[in-house]
Enzyme design. Structure first.
Site, short mmCIF file in Angstrom:
data_model
loop_
_atom_site.label_atom_id
_atom_site.label_comp_id
_atom_site.label_asym_id
_atom_site.label_seq_id
_atom_site.Cartn_x
_atom_site.Cartn_y
_atom_site.Cartn_z
N SER A 1 0.85 -1.18 0.00
CA SER A 1 0.00 0.00 0.00
C SER A 1 0.89 1.23 0.00
O SER A 1 2.12 1.14 0.14
CB SER A 1 -0.91 0.03 1.24
OG SER A 1 -0.14 0.21 2.42
N LYS A 2 0.25 2.39 -0.12
CA LYS A 2 1.01 3.64 -0.02
C LYS A 2 1.66 3.74 1.35
O LYS A 2 2.81 4.21 1.48
CB LYS A 2 0.06 4.81 -0.25
CG LYS A 2 0.73 6.19 -0.15
CD LYS A 2 -0.29 7.31 -0.27
CE LYS A 2 0.35 8.66 -0.02
NZ LYS A 2 -0.64 9.76 -0.02
#
Length: 300
Positions: free
Chosen positions: A235-236
């Site tokens: 994920s970010k």
């Protein structure tokens, strides 16, 4: 590769524009695209841009460009949740008319101590201040809500002690994911949803809302998520590297491999259309059935 989509199967890919696509989100996009196309269905793209503070400028456009670069063509217009606030409010108004929602001003500290919401504000309505709106689940008994996941098998949660009275509109006035996703699935006639296992626990909440709205629910299938060496979902927040369009062919080969389809080595370097055509001929849900996670490093 020519595909004529039909209406018996309507799937969707619904990214949040909090960052660019990475290997984990591409796996979900590829699997949902393959499943829809193999069933001669439609594949829609919905941008879940409901949370402006978390959104990254330009991310929505970058996501669409990445899908195009990887040959993942969608049907119809892209839906943006930020343009559908009227529909979400209309749903809240209908639930309020039927006395199925109530205000809640519980703070984060109290909520963190609960497994599922205990109905405190239903018994003690807040007198003032900003409030969230929660939907009611049965006040007594331990009725189960069960569904048969296309990939993970039979899933059940207790309505009161696990699903609980969940939030449909937040204290800050933003519409909650659980509300928006159901309203949009109904509006778009979604019949099948393939998405990551990180959303598996959310599905009973959405099924409960479908039931309250007297609308047919899609069939859900939850794919394994790609995790980094620390076991964290890409994920970010875990600094997953964004996809590079110049590596689209390699990215697709990796996705097909992670989906346990075992693409032959000679497909490395093939163009995206060739890879997707091969994927269509070899995709089957059983390849990833019951898998919850896939190590990022599992591909040679």
């Amino acid at each position: 590769m020519t595909i004529t989509p039909g209406a018996d199967y309507i799937g969707r890919f619904a990214p949040s524009p909090t960052g660019e696509l990475h290997q984990g989100s591409l796996l979900t996009a590829v699997a949902s695209w393959l499943d829809a196309r193999q069933h001669h269905g439609q594949w829609l793209v919905r941008m879940e841009d409901l949370d402006p503070p978390r959104e990254q400028p330009g991310a929505a456009e970058a996501i669409l460009r990445a899908l195009e670069a990887h040959g993942l063509e969608w049907d119809g217009e892209v839906m943006y949740q930020s343009e559908h606030h009227d529909a979400y409010q209309a749903c809240l108004d209908e639930l309020a008319r039927r006395e199925l929602i109530y205000p809640c001003n519980c703070n984060r500290q109290r909520l963190q101590s609960l497994t599922a919401y205990d109905g405190h504000c239903l018994q003690h309505p807040p007198a003032s201040g900003p409030v969230a709106l929660r939907v009611k689940t049965p006040a007594s008994g331990e009725d189960e809500l069960c569904f048969d996941d296309l990939l993970q098998g039979r899933q059940c949660q207790q309505l009161r002690s696990e699903v609980g009275d969940f939030v449909l509109r937040r204290k800050d006035g933003l519409y909650a994911y659980q509300l928006a996703v159901v309203v949009d699935d109904i509006a778009q006639g979604i019949t099948h949803v393939l998405r990551g296992c990180d959303l598996l626990d959310s599905t009973p909440r959405q099924l409960w809302l479908f039931r309250l709205l007297q609308a047919p629910a899609p069939q859900f299938g939850h794919l394994p998520v790609v995790v980094n060496p620390e076991g964290q979902k890409l994920s970010k927040q875990t600094f997953a590297a964004p996809l590079q369009a110049v590596q689209a062919s390699h990215n697709l080969w990796l996705a097909l491999h992670r989906l346990q389809l075992q693409p032959p080595p000679e497909l490395r370097g093939a163009d995206c259309q060739t890879l997707l055509a091969w994927g269509l001929n070899h995709w089957h849900r059983g390849a990833v059935a019951a898998l919850r996670s896939l190590p990022e490093s599992s591909v040679p």
